[in-house]
Design a protein around this motif. Structure first.
Motif, PDB file in Angstrom:
ATOM      1  N   CYS A  10      44.198  54.608  30.112  1.00 42.70           N
ATOM      2  CA  CYS A  10      43.295  53.660  30.754  1.00 42.70           C
ATOM      3  C   CYS A  10      43.549  53.602  32.261  1.00 42.70           C
ATOM      4  N   CYS A  13      44.551  49.453  32.940  1.00 39.65           N
ATOM      5  CA  CYS A  13      45.819  48.838  32.532  1.00 39.65           C
ATOM      6  C   CYS A  13      46.909  49.871  32.261  1.00 39.65           C
ATOM      7  N   CYS A  29      38.967  51.159  26.059  1.00 40.56           N
ATOM      8  CA  CYS A  29      40.394  50.877  25.973  1.00 40.56           C
ATOM      9  C   CYS A  29      40.659  49.794  24.930  1.00 40.56           C
ATOM     10  N   HIS A  31      43.345  48.174  24.631  1.00 47.53           N
ATOM     11  CA  HIS A  31      44.301  47.211  25.194  1.00 47.53           C
ATOM     12  C   HIS A  31      43.604  46.160  26.053  1.00 47.53           C
ATOM     13  N   CYS A  32      42.728  46.609  26.959  1.00 47.14           N
ATOM     14  CA  CYS A  32      42.097  45.654  27.871  1.00 47.14           C
ATOM     15  C   CYS A  32      40.573  45.680  27.789  1.00 47.14           C
ATOM     16  N   ALA A  34      38.479  48.040  28.830  1.00 48.09           N
ATOM     17  CA  ALA A  34      37.772  48.801  29.855  1.00 48.09           C
ATOM     18  C   ALA A  34      36.876  49.841  29.185  1.00 48.09           C
TER      19      ALA A  34
HETATM   20 ZN   LIG Z   1      43.008  49.245  29.531  1.00 47.02          ZN
END
Ligand SMILES: [Zn+2]
Length: 92
Positions: A10, A13, A29, A31-32, A34
């Motif tokens: 990513c 992040c 992504c 995780h975040c 995006a």
């Molecule tokens: Zn991310």
């Protein structure tokens, strides 16, 4: 249709993840969130050698595969070397 494992990193992040897909496509992504991250790296898994017990089995993802590799068995060999030789001889 080919089959790939895409490796992503990513840009926002720095998180990494991987996904199997039938193309080298963008992913979001996990995780975040995006959007539209491009794969940093892709492994082509259209043809693979699978070790099962004493056999080495050559598998190929057919053109009809879309949501999973749908591997078809092309041949069974006693050694990985023979399986590799078969793939090379059969290559495009
Ligand atoms: Zn991310």
């Amino acid at each position: 249709m080919a089959w790939f494992i895409n490796h992503y990193e990513c840009e926002r992040c720095g998180g990494t993840w991987r996904d199997e897909w039938s193309c080298m496509c963008d992913d979001d992504c996990p995780h975040c969130g995006a959007r539209h991250m491009t794969p940093a790296e892709s492994e082509d898994l259209t043809e693979v050698i699978d070790e099962r017990g004493a056999d080495f089995i050559v598998l190929r993802s057919p053109d009809t595969a879309e949501h999973d590799p749908d591997y078809r068995e092309l041949g069974r060999f006693a050694t990985r070397k023979e399986a590799l030789a078969f793939l090379e001889a059969d290559g495009d």
